[in-house]
Design a protein around this motif. Structure first.
Motif, PDB file in Angstrom:
ATOM      1  N   GLN A 289       0.842  -1.194   0.000  1.00 47.31           N
ATOM      2  CA  GLN A 289       0.000   0.000   0.000  1.00 47.31           C
ATOM      3  C   GLN A 289       0.878   1.245   0.000  1.00 47.31           C
ATOM      4  N   LEU A 290       0.606   2.172  -0.901  1.00 51.45           N
ATOM      5  CA  LEU A 290       1.423   3.373  -1.028  1.00 51.45           C
ATOM      6  C   LEU A 290       0.742   4.544  -0.321  1.00 51.45           C
ATOM      7  N   PHE A 291       1.506   5.262   0.494  1.00 52.88           N
ATOM      8  CA  PHE A 291       1.012   6.433   1.202  1.00 52.88           C
ATOM      9  C   PHE A 291       1.686   7.683   0.646  1.00 52.88           C
TER      10      PHE A 291
ATOM     11  N   TRP B 221     -12.742  12.733 -14.121  1.00 53.36           N
ATOM     12  CA  TRP B 221     -12.394  11.483 -14.810  1.00 53.36           C
ATOM     13  C   TRP B 221     -11.113  11.662 -15.603  1.00 53.36           C
ATOM     14  N   PHE B 222     -11.000  12.771 -16.324  1.00 54.38           N
ATOM     15  CA  PHE B 222      -9.799  13.003 -17.122  1.00 54.38           C
ATOM     16  C   PHE B 222      -8.551  13.086 -16.243  1.00 54.38           C
ATOM     17  N   VAL B 223      -8.624  13.836 -15.145  1.00 53.71           N
ATOM     18  CA  VAL B 223      -7.467  13.965 -14.260  1.00 53.71           C
ATOM     19  C   VAL B 223      -7.039  12.601 -13.744  1.00 53.71           C
ATOM     20  N   GLU B 224      -7.995  11.799 -13.297  1.00 55.76           N
ATOM     21  CA  GLU B 224      -7.671  10.472 -12.770  1.00 55.76           C
ATOM     22  C   GLU B 224      -6.961   9.619 -13.817  1.00 55.76           C
ATOM     23  N   LYS B 225      -7.537   9.546 -15.012  1.00 58.52           N
ATOM     24  CA  LYS B 225      -6.981   8.678 -16.044  1.00 58.52           C
ATOM     25  C   LYS B 225      -5.653   9.214 -16.592  1.00 58.52           C
ATOM     26  N   ALA B 226      -5.532  10.520 -16.733  1.00 63.00           N
ATOM     27  CA  ALA B 226      -4.283  11.094 -17.241  1.00 63.00           C
ATOM     28  C   ALA B 226      -3.131  10.845 -16.272  1.00 63.00           C
ATOM     29  N   VAL B 227      -3.407  10.945 -14.971  1.00 64.36           N
ATOM     30  CA  VAL B 227      -2.359  10.673 -13.983  1.00 64.36           C
ATOM     31  C   VAL B 227      -1.963   9.201 -14.030  1.00 64.36           C
ATOM     32  N   GLU B 228      -2.941   8.313 -14.171  1.00 65.67           N
ATOM     33  CA  GLU B 228      -2.627   6.888 -14.261  1.00 65.67           C
ATOM     34  C   GLU B 228      -1.771   6.589 -15.493  1.00 65.67           C
TER      35      GLU B 228
ATOM     36  N   VAL C 111      -3.745  12.719  -6.414  1.00 62.15           N
ATOM     37  CA  VAL C 111      -2.968  11.980  -5.414  1.00 62.15           C
ATOM     38  C   VAL C 111      -3.417  10.526  -5.376  1.00 62.15           C
ATOM     39  N   SER C 112      -4.730  10.309  -5.361  1.00 61.54           N
ATOM     40  CA  SER C 112      -5.265   8.945  -5.335  1.00 61.54           C
ATOM     41  C   SER C 112      -4.833   8.150  -6.562  1.00 61.54           C
ATOM     42  N   ALA C 113      -4.876   8.787  -7.739  1.00 59.64           N
ATOM     43  CA  ALA C 113      -4.475   8.112  -8.977  1.00 59.64           C
ATOM     44  C   ALA C 113      -2.979   7.825  -8.988  1.00 59.64           C
TER      45      ALA C 113
ATOM     46  N   GLN D 124      -2.556   4.818  -6.750  1.00 58.63           N
ATOM     47  CA  GLN D 124      -3.136   3.640  -7.384  1.00 58.63           C
ATOM     48  C   GLN D 124      -2.213   3.074  -8.464  1.00 58.63           C
ATOM     49  N   SER D 125      -1.580   3.974  -9.223  1.00 59.49           N
ATOM     50  CA  SER D 125      -0.718   3.542 -10.328  1.00 59.49           C
ATOM     51  C   SER D 125       0.742   3.381  -9.910  1.00 59.49           C
ATOM     52  N   GLN D 126       1.002   3.466  -8.584  1.00 60.53           N
ATOM     53  CA  GLN D 126       2.328   3.213  -8.025  1.00 60.53           C
ATOM     54  C   GLN D 126       3.388   4.138  -8.606  1.00 60.53           C
TER      55      GLN D 126
END
Length: 233
Positions: A3-5, A91-98, A127-129, A132-134
Motif C-alpha cells: 500500500q502506497l502512502f 475522470w480526465f485527471v484520474e486517467k491522465a495521472v494513471e 494523489v489517489s491516482a 493507485q498507479s504506483q
C-alpha cells in the motif's frame, strides 16, 4: 509494492498527513512496527516503519529513500478548457495521472461553460491516482488561467493546438518528434473560436487533428496524452 502512502513533507516531517493517517489507522488497522511505503510526490519512494499509529498523525521511522526509476525522458503538459460537468474533468485527471502526465492547466476560453474549478478536489483525485498507479511523481495541476495569458508563456518543446475548425491540420505522429516535450491545447465544448486559434498559431502552436471523430473535451485530452506516450515507445 505494498500500500502506497503520500506524505509531501516527509523529508522534514516524518509524520503522515491526517487523511493518510486515518486510512492507515482506521481503515487498514496497521500497527506499530509494520513497514509501509511512502512517496513524497517529487519522484522518491520511502521505506518507513510505523512508530506511533494515530488516526491524525502516524509517526514514521524512515529507513530508506530511493528515486523511482525514470519513467520517461519527455514531459507532457495538457492545457484544457474544463467542461460544464466537472465529473468529466475529474475522470480526465484520474486517467491522465494513471497513464502519465506531468502538468494539467485549466484554460478560460471564450466559449468556456465553466469559469471556476475547485482545484483542491482535483488535487486529491490526482494523489489517489498517483498512489493507485504506483507512481512517485505528482503532476502539477494549475488553477484556471486566461487562454491568451497562457499561450504567451514560454515552453521548451512541441506546442500543439487540437481544434475542429477549418484550415490545415496535422496528425500528431507527423509533426511530433520523440522524445521532445509536448504541450497540447484542448478547447471547450464549443471549441476554440477563430481568434483563439489565430493567436495560438502566432505563438507557434501547430494545429493538429485527433482523428475523424468529433470527441468530447475530456476524451480528446486523454487521447492527446496517450498518443504522445505511444509515439515514444
Amino acid at each position: 509494492m505494498k500500500q502506497l502512502f503520500y506524505a509531501p513533507d516527509i523529508d522534514t516531517n516524518s509524520v503522515l498527513p491526517e487523511d493518510e493517517s486515518q486510512h492507515c489507522a482506521n481503515v487498514l488497522r496497521l500497527k506499530d512496527g509494520e513497514e509501509i511505503t511512502v512517496t513524497d510526490g517529487k519522484g522518491y519512494f520511502y521505506t518507513a516503519v510505523l512508530n506511533g499509529v494515530h488516526p491524525k498523525h502516524c509517526r514514521l521511522d524512515v529507513k530508506e529513500r530511493k528515486p523511482q526509476k525514470r519513467l520517461r525522458d519527455y514531459m507532457i503538459h495538457i492545457a484544457v478548457a474544463p467542461t460544464k460537468n466537472i465529473d468529466r474533468m475529474e475522470w480526465f485527471v484520474e486517467k491522465a495521472v494513471e497513464i502519465g502526465v506531468n502538468a494539467i492547466t485549466f484554460l478560460l476560453c471564450r466559449y468556456s461553460e465553466r469559469k471556476v474549478i475547485k482545484s483542491d478536489r482535483l488535487q486529491r483525485i490526482a494523489v489517489s491516482a498517483m498512489k493507485q498507479s504506483q507512481k512517485a511523481s505528482l503532476p502539477e495541476i494549475s488553477e484556471m488561467i486566461d487562454y491568451e495569458n497562457f499561450i504567451s508563456k514560454s515552453f521548451d518543446g512541441r506546442k500543439m493546438i487540437a481544434h475542429c475548425g477549418d484550415g490545415e491540420k496535422f496528425l500528431i505522429k507527423d509533426i511530433y518528434q520523440p522524445p521532445d516535450n509536448a504541450l497540447i491545447l484542448i478547447g471547450p465544448e464549443g471549441d476554440f473560436d477563430r481568434k483563439e486559434i489565430k493567436m495560438a498559431l502566432s505563438e507557434r502552436f501547430t494545429p493538429v487533428s485527433l482523428g475523424d471523430s468529433r470527441l468530447r473535451t475530456e476524451t480528446a485530452a486523454l487521447i492527446a496524452c496517450h498518443t504522445i506516450h505511444l509515439l515514444n515507445q
